[in-house]
Write an enzyme that holds these catalytic residues in place. Sequence first.
Site, mmCIF file in Angstrom:
data_model
loop_
_atom_site.group_PDB
_atom_site.id
_atom_site.type_symbol
_atom_site.label_atom_id
_atom_site.label_comp_id
_atom_site.label_asym_id
_atom_site.label_seq_id
_atom_site.Cartn_x
_atom_site.Cartn_y
_atom_site.Cartn_z
ATOM 1 N N ASP A 1 -21.897 7.713 -14.107
ATOM 2 C CA ASP A 1 -21.492 8.732 -15.196
ATOM 3 C C ASP A 1 -20.732 8.520 -15.905
ATOM 4 O O ASP A 1 -19.464 8.928 -17.104
ATOM 5 C CB ASP A 1 -20.446 9.924 -14.068
ATOM 6 N N LYS B 1 -14.179 15.605 -15.117
ATOM 7 C CA LYS B 1 -16.005 16.518 -16.167
ATOM 8 C C LYS B 1 -16.073 17.814 -14.474
ATOM 9 O O LYS B 1 -15.888 17.405 -13.454
ATOM 10 C CB LYS B 1 -16.736 15.827 -15.786
#
Length: 280
Positions: free
Chosen positions: A137, A11
């Site tokens: 996350d 990401k």
Amino acid sequence: MQTLNLKAPAKVNYLLDVIRRRPDGYHELRMVMQRINLCDEISISLTDSPALTVTCDKNGVPDGPDNIAWKAARIMLDLSGSNQGADIVITKNIPVAAGLGGGSSDAATVLMGFNELLNLSLPDKRLMEIGVTLGADVPFFIFKNTALAEGIGEKLSVMPEMPKMWILIINPGVHVSTAWVYRSLELTNERVLSTLPQFYRTAEDICSIFNNDLESVTIPAFPVIADIKKLMIQYGSTGSMMSGSGSTVFGIFSNKKEAENAGKLISTGTDWYSAVVETL
């Protein structure tokens, strides 16, 4: 032996606002998180023996119980009540300790993989609740959408649709400790958050929200990050920023060829990691 081969995407953060330090020591955040098609490869094989093994091809990444993917697998095997074990093999393509979420994505992918292999049929919401106990996350990679992440990163909502982007990633090979960055961050008492646009039609729209409060810690310690950001802009990036706590820098480009050319110009003569990727 049942085997599942999966991809765990990295990401980038289009936005990372640190709002305040909480009494529990965590930080209240506001982030915009985007998956990209740079992926680790994970092979999960269920075995008849109760042993659980995780092996990784990258130096510096722990095998066994110290690996976040091992912890994810252990939770799922325990939940299943099965005496089966598993062999997990991780091929690391995402740079380590680089602000790209590789470890969190591996853990999320393992949770989803075991959910399928063990026929647990847990909903994503439950997997995300398990995921946040492993890392802030992890739920994002189970969410599988471009997300506004709030709280410590576990409160996720879908962002308005964003156009696909070509992104150049450069990592100078500096390992940055996320815990060190947050410990070193100096927060002002009053923080006025910018209003996020409702529509994103162009690269300029996406770059208009670029902000990473962690740069104020990481760049003074590793000035090469600022150098790479300048080079990205010099070679045609619409916008460039550090991802997460660093040290990866990414830039948005209007097409693949421009991104590839910039990558060659910036990384030639260095041992820096360079990759051109697309958003998912």
